[in-house]
Design a protein around this motif. Structure first.
Motif, PDB file in Angstrom:
ATOM      1  N   LEU A 163      33.950  41.156  42.114  1.00 22.19           N
ATOM      2  CA  LEU A 163      33.821  41.063  40.666  1.00 22.19           C
ATOM      3  C   LEU A 163      34.514  42.271  40.054  1.00 22.19           C
ATOM      4  O   LEU A 163      34.342  43.399  40.525  1.00 22.19           O
ATOM      5  N   THR A 164      35.311  42.043  39.001  1.00 23.57           N
ATOM      6  CA  THR A 164      36.085  43.123  38.384  1.00 23.57           C
ATOM      7  C   THR A 164      35.740  43.265  36.906  1.00 23.57           C
ATOM      8  O   THR A 164      35.112  42.402  36.303  1.00 23.57           O
ATOM      9  N   CYS A 165      36.235  44.388  36.350  1.00 20.13           N
ATOM     10  CA  CYS A 165      36.013  44.686  34.929  1.00 20.13           C
ATOM     11  C   CYS A 165      37.116  44.125  34.036  1.00 20.13           C
ATOM     12  O   CYS A 165      36.972  44.082  32.813  1.00 20.13           O
ATOM     13  N   VAL A 166      38.231  43.735  34.629  1.00 22.25           N
ATOM     14  CA  VAL A 166      39.457  43.468  33.877  1.00 22.25           C
ATOM     15  C   VAL A 166      39.343  42.232  32.989  1.00 22.25           C
ATOM     16  O   VAL A 166      38.834  41.186  33.413  1.00 22.25           O
ATOM     17  N   ALA A 167      39.831  42.370  31.768  1.00 18.80           N
ATOM     18  CA  ALA A 167      40.032  41.233  30.856  1.00 18.80           C
ATOM     19  C   ALA A 167      38.788  40.397  30.629  1.00 18.80           C
ATOM     20  O   ALA A 167      38.861  39.171  30.498  1.00 18.80           O
ATOM     21  N   ALA A 168      37.630  41.045  30.573  1.00 16.05           N
ATOM     22  CA  ALA A 168      36.392  40.302  30.328  1.00 16.05           C
ATOM     23  C   ALA A 168      35.389  41.215  29.639  1.00 16.05           C
ATOM     24  O   ALA A 168      35.319  42.418  29.917  1.00 16.05           O
ATOM     25  N   SER A 169      34.612  40.643  28.747  1.00 13.62           N
ATOM     26  CA  SER A 169      33.562  41.399  28.083  1.00 13.62           C
ATOM     27  C   SER A 169      32.387  41.591  29.038  1.00 13.62           C
ATOM     28  O   SER A 169      32.273  40.911  30.063  1.00 13.62           O
ATOM     29  N   LYS A 170      31.468  42.497  28.654  1.00 14.09           N
ATOM     30  CA  LYS A 170      30.256  42.676  29.451  1.00 14.09           C
ATOM     31  C   LYS A 170      29.472  41.376  29.539  1.00 14.09           C
ATOM     32  O   LYS A 170      28.951  41.031  30.601  1.00 14.09           O
ATOM     33  N   ALA A 171      29.421  40.648  28.451  1.00 11.67           N
ATOM     34  CA  ALA A 171      28.673  39.395  28.438  1.00 11.67           C
ATOM     35  C   ALA A 171      29.262  38.395  29.427  1.00 11.67           C
ATOM     36  O   ALA A 171      28.521  37.696  30.142  1.00 11.67           O
ATOM     37  N   GLU A 172      30.595  38.317  29.485  1.00 11.04           N
ATOM     38  CA  GLU A 172      31.251  37.383  30.414  1.00 11.04           C
ATOM     39  C   GLU A 172      31.012  37.798  31.862  1.00 11.04           C
ATOM     40  O   GLU A 172      30.713  36.951  32.724  1.00 11.04           O
ATOM     41  N   VAL A 173      31.141  39.093  32.141  1.00  4.04           N
ATOM     42  CA  VAL A 173      30.916  39.580  33.503  1.00  4.04           C
ATOM     43  C   VAL A 173      29.455  39.371  33.899  1.00  4.04           C
ATOM     44  O   VAL A 173      29.158  38.926  35.018  1.00  4.04           O
ATOM     45  N   ASP A 174      28.548  39.665  32.992  1.00  3.24           N
ATOM     46  CA  ASP A 174      27.123  39.487  33.285  1.00  3.24           C
ATOM     47  C   ASP A 174      26.791  38.023  33.567  1.00  3.24           C
ATOM     48  O   ASP A 174      25.964  37.713  34.427  1.00  3.24           O
ATOM     49  N   GLU A 175      27.457  37.130  32.841  1.00  3.27           N
ATOM     50  CA  GLU A 175      27.221  35.695  33.057  1.00  3.27           C
ATOM     51  C   GLU A 175      27.659  35.284  34.460  1.00  3.27           C
ATOM     52  O   GLU A 175      26.961  34.525  35.139  1.00  3.27           O
ATOM     53  N   VAL A 176      28.813  35.792  34.885  1.00  4.17           N
ATOM     54  CA  VAL A 176      29.284  35.490  36.240  1.00  4.17           C
ATOM     55  C   VAL A 176      28.319  36.054  37.276  1.00  4.17           C
ATOM     56  O   VAL A 176      27.938  35.372  38.241  1.00  4.17           O
ATOM     57  N   SER A 187      41.740  36.022  37.525  1.00  2.00           N
ATOM     58  CA  SER A 187      42.499  34.769  37.526  1.00  2.00           C
ATOM     59  C   SER A 187      41.975  33.739  38.515  1.00  2.00           C
ATOM     60  O   SER A 187      42.322  32.568  38.415  1.00  2.00           O
ATOM     61  N   THR A 188      41.171  34.157  39.486  1.00  2.00           N
ATOM     62  CA  THR A 188      40.648  33.188  40.459  1.00  2.00           C
ATOM     63  C   THR A 188      39.134  33.043  40.337  1.00  2.00           C
ATOM     64  O   THR A 188      38.471  32.660  41.289  1.00  2.00           O
ATOM     65  N   ARG A 189      38.595  33.322  39.172  1.00  2.00           N
ATOM     66  CA  ARG A 189      37.133  33.360  39.006  1.00  2.00           C
ATOM     67  C   ARG A 189      36.480  32.091  39.527  1.00  2.00           C
ATOM     68  O   ARG A 189      35.524  32.139  40.306  1.00  2.00           O
ATOM     69  N   GLU A 190      36.949  30.931  39.092  1.00  2.00           N
ATOM     70  CA  GLU A 190      36.291  29.678  39.479  1.00  2.00           C
ATOM     71  C   GLU A 190      36.436  29.412  40.975  1.00  2.00           C
ATOM     72  O   GLU A 190      35.478  28.988  41.633  1.00  2.00           O
ATOM     73  N   ALA A 247      29.256  36.088  63.919  1.00  7.48           N
ATOM     74  CA  ALA A 247      28.092  36.663  63.237  1.00  7.48           C
ATOM     75  C   ALA A 247      28.440  37.940  62.485  1.00  7.48           C
ATOM     76  O   ALA A 247      27.850  38.995  62.725  1.00  7.48           O
ATOM     77  N   PRO A 248      29.399  37.867  61.542  1.00 10.38           N
ATOM     78  CA  PRO A 248      29.711  39.062  60.752  1.00 10.38           C
ATOM     79  C   PRO A 248      28.511  39.502  59.921  1.00 10.38           C
ATOM     80  O   PRO A 248      27.652  38.700  59.566  1.00 10.38           O
ATOM     81  N   GLN A 249      28.489  40.781  59.599  1.00 13.20           N
ATOM     82  CA  GLN A 249      27.413  41.303  58.753  1.00 13.20           C
ATOM     83  C   GLN A 249      27.464  40.649  57.373  1.00 13.20           C
ATOM     84  O   GLN A 249      26.443  40.366  56.766  1.00 13.20           O
ATOM     85  N   PHE A 250      28.687  40.428  56.875  1.00  9.91           N
ATOM     86  CA  PHE A 250      28.897  39.675  55.640  1.00  9.91           C
ATOM     87  C   PHE A 250      30.352  39.259  55.588  1.00  9.91           C
ATOM     88  O   PHE A 250      31.179  39.733  56.381  1.00  9.91           O
ATOM     89  N   VAL A 251      30.681  38.349  54.675  1.00 11.50           N
ATOM     90  CA  VAL A 251      32.074  37.997  54.394  1.00 11.50           C
ATOM     91  C   VAL A 251      32.286  38.129  52.892  1.00 11.50           C
ATOM     92  O   VAL A 251      31.390  37.827  52.103  1.00 11.50           O
ATOM     93  N   SER A 252      33.446  38.621  52.495  1.00 12.67           N
ATOM     94  CA  SER A 252      33.719  38.795  51.071  1.00 12.67           C
ATOM     95  C   SER A 252      34.855  37.881  50.635  1.00 12.67           C
ATOM     96  O   SER A 252      35.705  37.500  51.437  1.00 12.67           O
ATOM     97  N   VAL A 253      34.835  37.535  49.363  1.00 13.75           N
ATOM     98  CA  VAL A 253      35.859  36.656  48.785  1.00 13.75           C
ATOM     99  C   VAL A 253      36.447  37.366  47.575  1.00 13.75           C
ATOM    100  O   VAL A 253      35.722  37.788  46.676  1.00 13.75           O
ATOM    101  N   THR A 254      37.766  37.493  47.539  1.00 12.74           N
ATOM    102  CA  THR A 254      38.430  38.310  46.529  1.00 12.74           C
ATOM    103  C   THR A 254      38.470  37.622  45.167  1.00 12.74           C
ATOM    104  O   THR A 254      38.166  36.440  45.022  1.00 12.74           O
ATOM    105  N   TYR A 255      38.914  38.404  44.208  1.00 15.67           N
ATOM    106  CA  TYR A 255      38.955  38.003  42.800  1.00 15.67           C
ATOM    107  C   TYR A 255      40.330  38.377  42.295  1.00 15.67           C
ATOM    108  O   TYR A 255      40.735  39.550  42.400  1.00 15.67           O
ATOM    109  N   GLY A 256      41.097  37.441  41.788  1.00 13.93           N
ATOM    110  CA  GLY A 256      42.478  37.712  41.384  1.00 13.93           C
ATOM    111  C   GLY A 256      42.591  38.661  40.211  1.00 13.93           C
ATOM    112  O   GLY A 256      41.630  38.914  39.488  1.00 13.93           O
TER     113      GLY A 256
END
Length: 300
Positions: free
Chosen positions: A84-97, A60-63, A47-56
């Motif tokens: 979620l990271t800022c790297v190599a993506a526009s605001k529109a792309e990050v917002d979509e994710v 690189s591991t978005r999908e 029963a963790p408070q939450f679990v997180s999943v990383t982003y390459g």
């Protein structure tokens, strides 16, 4: 995969307010996906408070990150947090994710600037149409939805910061933008973490600061990781693993002892939430949680 309620006990059996969270990384192969879900299935009943999943690096591991997070939403009651990271993506792309996470039922984001897309040693360059830094990302996410947002903290400062004071100023900008929690880089000397907490509090930051704990499955791998992350590896730790490169059974026992000493000392000094970098391996983390007093009822 719904986790059972977890009993939290102190040494004398009394109720104790201990909570944990776990970090996983998305699988790269079918075999590693099987290992990941074995790890998740083993740990979620705690029963963790939450679990997180990383982003390459560079997204690189978005999908794969998205697939892992949304599966956790579907198959468990434990809230997942998507990196979620800022790297190599526009605001529109990050917002979509971010919007796709919100639509899938994800309400927690770990917002990070991210490593340079060119890898270790390369210079970070903000995307010309993107969020420049993590504080900008935090502010942008808050406009999309009422996300719970965790951000990174660096007890020994980020490798690119000129000083710890500068690093804490950067952290304060993230908090002022709306961050709800700080999860720290891993460390091995508890005094380093506690001094960091004191300095952060003096800077006027009052949100929770959660220590990041990494069990040492491989001393060589963790040492390399620490060098890239700006975390120090004390001599006493190197001595404990000296000569165990080809002795995995003993190495596992030593790793258990080291991690147990660290978390029990932090607990005795008032820490109540621990964030474990699992490396997608469950047994050592599960054992440490047992020592912290977390129990899965027998009926589970």
């Amino acid at each position: 995969m719904t986790p059972a309620p977890t009993e939290r006990l102190s040494r004398n059996g009394a109720a104790r307010d201990i909570s944990v969270s776990f970090e996983f990384f998305p699988p790269k192969t079918e075999e590693s996906e099987k290992s990941l879900w074995e790890c998740i299935t083993r740990l979620l009943p705690l029963a963790p408070q939450f679990v997180s999943v990383t982003y390459g690096a560079g997204g690189s591991t978005r999908e794969r990150t998205h697939q892992t997070v949304t599966r956790i939403v579907r198959e468990s009651d434990v809230p997942p947090a998507a990196h979620l990271t800022c790297v190599a993506a526009s605001k529109a792309e990050v917002d979509e994710v971010a919007q796709s996470y919100w639509d899938a039922g994800v309400r927690h984001i770990v917002a990070l600037r991210g490593d340079p897309a060119g890898g270790v040693g390369s210079k970070y360059e903000p995307h010309p149409d993107g969020y420049a830094y993590s504080a900008d990302l935090v502010a942008g996410l808050k406009k999309i939805g009422n996300f719970e947002i965790s951000v990174a903290g660096y007890p020994e400062k980020h490798p690119e910061s000129r000083s710890l004071d500068e690093d804490i100023d950067i952290l304060k900008a993230k908090v002022d933008a709306g961050a709800d929690r700080v999860i720290t880089q891993f460390f091995f000397e508890n005094d380093i973490f506690l001094r960091y907490v004191d300095r952060v509090r003096k800077a006027g930051i009052d949100i929770p600061i959660v220590p990041g704990i990494v069990p040492v499955h491989s001393f060589k791998a963790v040492s390399n990781f620490a060098a890239r992350a700006g975390a120090s590896v004390p001599d006493w730790l190197a001595q404990r693993f000296d000569g165990l490169e080809n002795d995995p059974a003993t190495r596992q026992l030593v790793a258990s002892a080291v991690a147990a000493e660290q978390v029990l000392d932090l607990r005795d000094r008032g820490v109540t939430h621990f964030h474990f970098y699992t490396m997608n391996r469950a047994d050592l983390v599960y054992a440490i949680c047992h020592l912290l007093g977390l129990r899965v009822p027998a009926a589970a």
